[in-house]
Design a protein around this motif. Structure first.
Motif, PDB file in Angstrom:
ATOM      1  N   SER A  41       0.825  -1.212   0.000  1.00  0.00           N
ATOM      2  CA  SER A  41       0.000   0.000   0.000  1.00  0.00           C
ATOM      3  C   SER A  41       0.855   1.257   0.000  1.00  0.00           C
ATOM      4  O   SER A  41       0.506   2.259  -0.624  1.00  0.00           O
ATOM      5  CB  SER A  41      -0.920   0.022   1.219  1.00  0.00           C
ATOM      6  OG  SER A  41      -1.816  -1.057   1.166  1.00  0.00           O
ATOM      7  N   ASP A  93      -5.848  -1.748  -4.790  1.00  0.00           N
ATOM      8  CA  ASP A  93      -5.178  -2.225  -3.583  1.00  0.00           C
ATOM      9  C   ASP A  93      -6.096  -3.231  -2.901  1.00  0.00           C
ATOM     10  O   ASP A  93      -7.092  -2.864  -2.319  1.00  0.00           O
ATOM     11  CB  ASP A  93      -4.867  -1.036  -2.658  1.00  0.00           C
ATOM     12  CG  ASP A  93      -3.795  -1.388  -1.644  1.00  0.00           C
ATOM     13  OD1 ASP A  93      -3.380  -2.562  -1.594  1.00  0.00           O
ATOM     14  OD2 ASP A  93      -3.363  -0.477  -0.905  1.00  0.00           O
ATOM     15  N   GLN A 146      -7.402   0.277  -0.460  1.00  0.00           N
ATOM     16  CA  GLN A 146      -7.584  -0.910   0.373  1.00  0.00           C
ATOM     17  C   GLN A 146      -8.730  -0.699   1.369  1.00  0.00           C
ATOM     18  O   GLN A 146      -9.548  -1.578   1.572  1.00  0.00           O
ATOM     19  CB  GLN A 146      -6.277  -1.196   1.119  1.00  0.00           C
ATOM     20  CG  GLN A 146      -6.340  -2.418   2.002  1.00  0.00           C
ATOM     21  CD  GLN A 146      -4.964  -2.816   2.497  1.00  0.00           C
ATOM     22  OE1 GLN A 146      -3.969  -2.150   2.232  1.00  0.00           O
ATOM     23  NE2 GLN A 146      -4.908  -3.900   3.221  1.00  0.00           N
TER      24      GLN A 146
HETATM   25 MG    MG Z   1      -1.989  -2.709   2.080  1.00  0.00          MG
END
Ligand code: MG
Ligand code: ATP
Lengths: 327, 269
Positions: A46, A162, A86
C-alpha cells in the motif's frame, strides 16, 4: 524510460521515521499490462501504491506514471490514474449515483457525457437498480463494486487496485475479475494490483513478490513457479520430524515444514510417490501431488509461508468489515 | 474555472450531507436555544436594564447569534476529520484538483452551514422582543457569513494538523469556550477588570459579536433624550469600534486564516 513503460520506478525508498517500509525497489510496467504486487501484510504494497498515486512523498528514488514524475507533476499523474483503495473511501451518506457524480465533477468529466458514463459504470457493476440508495445500506461487496466503478469512471490510463477483492465472496470476486480482464482487452487499461490471494495473483501478466519492503522476485506467474523445481508433494505422517530426517538421509532431499505437513519438491512427482510410499518407515497418513503455486514460490524464497507472516486472512477480512460497519 | 467547479463540488457534497442529517443541526443550536428560552422567558426582566431600553435578553440575543456561528463554524473542521477518518478524504486528495480548492470548498461549506443555523436563531427574535427589519436581516446575514468564514477557516486550519476526532474535539472546546466567554456574549465588555478587558480585546470573537450587536440593537426604540447605546460597544484604546472597523478586523483575520488553512492543508507527508 521507454515509451512503452507506463509505470517506471527507480530505487524507490519510503521511510516512516526510522522504519523503512519500502526499501529501494525498482521495476517497470508496460502499457496494457496487469501487474501484481504479492506479499504478506506490512510488506509495503500500500505504501508503494500511495507513492505512485501522489498521496505520499518518496523518501528517495524516482517514480513516473504515464511519463509524469509522481513527486513533481502530481496533477498530471492524478489525471492519469484511477484508484481503488484498500480501505473504504465512499461517502456512505450519499447515494451510489451521488458518489459517482462527485467523482465525475472533480475529474472534470464534461457535462454532456457525465450521465452516460455514470449509467455505464453502474450497469457494469450491476448496481444500476440501486443507484438511488444510500451507500450505508449496501453490503461490503456492493460497496467494493461501486468503488471499482468509480475508479474507472474517468477512463484512467492506469488503474491501481489495492486488495480489490478483500472480504468478498468467491462469486463476486470472479465477477469482478471477469470484468477487469474484459476491461483490459477493451480499453487497454494498465492494471496495477496488490493482493495476498495467490489465485488472484495468477491473473497478472507479471508479478513482483515483495517482502519487508524489498522485491525478492519479479516475473510471469509461470516462470516464478518454475523456480520451484518440478512438482510439490504434500505429505502427512505420524511423525513429521522423523519422516523429514529419513527423507533427507535416503534421498538427499530437503523436506520443508508447512502447517502440519511436509512439502517436498521433486522433478517427477508421479514416479516418486510409489517409491516414497514403499520405502518410508514412518507411517504415512496422507500424500498428494500438485503443481507448485505462488505460495510455494514465496516459501522457497523466504523460508516462510505467506500465511505465517501475516494475520490470517479471516482476521484481515474481519477488521475490514469492522471498518465498513463503523458509522 | 476548474478550481471553481471543484470548490463548488466539495461545497455541494457537504450541503447534501447537512441536509440529509438534520438532527446534527440541532446539536449546535441546542445550547443557544436553551439560553434564549431561559432569558426570553422573563428571567431577564428581574435583572434590570443594561442600558436604556435594553434588558438582558435583548443584550444577549445578538451574542447568541454570534455564538451559534462560532460553534457551528468549527464544524467544518469536524467534517474534515470525519472525511479523513472514514477514508473519503483520500478520494478527494487523489483527484486532479488543488489542495487549495479542497480547503476552500470545505471552508465555504462550513461557513454556509453556520450562516443557515444563525438564521434559525434570528427567526426567534420576537421571543426576546426584538423586531428585525428586512434590511437588518440582510446586514446580519452578511456579518454572520463573514464571521462564519473566519471561524470555519480556523476549523480547517486546525483539522489540517490535528487528525484524530478525539483530539480535534478537545482542541475545539479549548478554543471555542474562551472565545465565547471572553467576547461579550454574556456581559458588556466595558467596566470589567483590566486583565479581562485585555483578554476580551485579544479575542477575535469580540470583533465578531460587537458589529452583530450594534446591528441588532439599532432596532431598539430608545427612550427620548438617550443619544445612543455606545456604552455597550467594544472600545479599543478608548476608541469605540464602528461596525465597519469591526468588519475590517474580522475580514483581515478571515483572509489570514483562510490562507493559513490552505497552506497548511497543502503540506504533504
Ligand atoms: Mg496494504
Ligand atoms: N503512516 C504510517 N506510519 C508509520 N508506519 C506506517 C505507516 N503506514 C504504514 N506503515 C508501516 O509500513 C509498513 C508497510 O505498510 P503497508 O501498508 O505498505 O503494507 P501492505 O503491504 O500494504 O500490507 P497489507 O497487506 O496489510 O495491506 C508496515 O510495517 C506498516 O506498519
Amino acid at each position: 524510460m521507454t515509451e512503452k513503460n507506463i509505470i517506471s520506478v527507480e530505487h524507490l525508498v519510503r521511510k516512516y521515521g526510522k522504519f523503512t517500509a519500502v526499501d529501494d525497489i525498482s521495476f517497470q510496467v508496460g502499457a496494457g499490462e496487469i501487474f501484481g504486487f504479492l506479499g504478506p501484510n506490512g510488506a509495503g504494497k500500500s505504501t508503494t501504491i500511495s507513492i505512485l498515486c501522489t498521496l505520499l512523498k518518496p523518501s528517495s528514488g524516482k517514480a513516473t506514471v504515464n511519463g509524469f514524475d509522481v513527486a513533481r507533476q502530481q496533477h498530471q499523474v492524478r489525471q492519469s490514474i484511477g484508484l481503488v483503495f484498500q480501505d473504504p473511501s465512499l461517502d456512505d451518506q450519499l447515494t451510489a449515483q451521488e458518489n459517482l457524480h462527485f467523482h465525475a465533477m472533480v475529474y472534470n468529466i464534461p457535462g454532456s457525457v457525465r450521465k452516460k458514463r455514470i449509467d455505464e459504470a453502474l450497469k457494469m457493476v450491476e448496481l444500476d437498480t440501486r443507484r438511488n440508495d444510500i451507500v450505508k445500506n449496501f453490503s461490503g461487496g456492493m460497496k467494493r463494486r461501486l468503488e471499482i466503478a468509480r475508479g474507472l469512471l474517468h477512463y484512467p490510463k492506469v488503474l491501481f487496485l489495492d486488495e480489490p477483492t478483500l472480504g468478498l465472496d468467491p462469486q463476486t470476486r470472479n465477477r469482478i475479475w471477469e470484468f477487469l480482464l474484459d476491461l483490459r482487452t477493451r480499453e487497454n487499461v494498465t492494471i496495477f494490483l496488490t493482493t495476498h490471494y495467490m489465485d488472484e495473483a495468477e491473473h497478472a501478466n507479471r508479478i513482483a513478490i515483495i517482502d519487508k519492503g524489498k522485491i525478492i522476485a519479479l516475473d510471469t506467474p509461470d516462470k516464478l513457479k518454475d523456480m520451484v523445481g518440478g512438482d510439490i508433494i504434500n505429505l502427512k505422517t505420524v511423525d513429521d520430524k522423523k519422516a523429514a530426517d529419513e527423507i533427507s538421509q535416503r534421498y538427499r532431499m530437503q523436506a520443508t515444514d508447512g502447517h502440519g505437513e511436509l512439502l517436498l519438491e521433486v522433478a517427477n512427482g508421479d514416479e516418486f510417490i510409489p517409491t516414497l510410499v514403499r520405502d518410508l518407515n514412518t507411517r504415512i497418513i496422507s500424500i498428494s501431488l500438485r503443481r507448485p503455486t505462488l505460495e510455494d514460490v514465496f516459501l522457497k524464497l523466504t523460508g516462510r509461508a505467506i500465511r505465517d507472516s501475516e494475520v490470517s486472512s479471516m482476521e484481515a477480512i474481519k477488521s475490514h468489515m469492522r471498518f465498513h460497519g463503523r458509522r | 474555472m476548474k478550481t471553481a467547479i471543484a470548490i463548488y463540488t466539495i461545497w455541494y457534497r457537504d450541503m447534501l450531507r447537512f441536509w440529509r442529517n438534520k438532527t446534527r443541526m440541532l446539536g449546535s443550536i441546542m445550547f443557544p436555544l436553551v439560553f434564549l428560552a431561559v432569558f426570553g422567558s422573563g428571567l431577564s426582566r428581574s435583572m434590570g436594564m443594561l442600558a436604556p431600553g435594553v434588558d438582558f435578553a435583548k443584550f444577549m440575543f445578538p451574542g447568541i447569534i454570534g455564538m451559534t456561528v462560532v460553534m457551528s463554524g468549527f464544524m467544518s473542521g469536524i467534517s474534515m476529520v470525519w472525511d479523513r477518518e472514514f477514508g473519503f478524504l483520500k478520494e478527494v486528495l487523489v483527484a486532479p484538483i488543488s489542495r487549495v480548492a479542497v480547503a476552500g470548498g470545505k471552508t465555504l461549506a462550513g461557513a454556509t452551514i453556520a450562516t443557515v443555523q444563525s438564521i434559525i436563531i434570528m427567526a426567534l427574535a420576537p421571543l426576546v422582543g426584538v423586531t428585525l427589519t428586512p434590511l437588518v436581516v440582510i446586514e446580519l446575514l452578511g456579518l454572520t457569513f463573514l464571521v462564519a468564514l473566519m471561524v470555519s477557516s480556523m476549523g480547517i486550519l486546525i483539522s489540517s494538523r490535528i487528525k484524530s476526532m478525539e483530539a480535534f474535539q478537545v482542541v475545539m472546546q479549548m478554543v471555542t469556550f474562551p472565545m465565547m466567554f471572553l467576547s461579550g456574549v454574556f456581559f458588556p465588555v466595558n467596566n470589567v477588570p483590566d486583565w479581562l478587558a485585555v483578554l476580551v480585546r485579544l479575542n477575535p470573537a469580540s470583533y465578531a459579536i460587537d458589529p452583530i450587536r450594534q446591528t441588532v440593537l439599532q432596532t431598539v426604540q430608545l427612550p427620548p433624550g438617550v443619544p445612543g447605546l455606545s456604552s455597550l460597544g467594544l472600545t479599543v484604546f478608548g476608541h469605540t469600534m464602528t461596525v465597519w472597523e469591526d468588519v475590517g478586523v474580522v475580514a483581515v483575520l478571515a483572509a489570514v486564516l483562510i490562507a493559513a488553512a490552505m497552506w497548511s492543508f497543502s503540506i504533504q507527508d
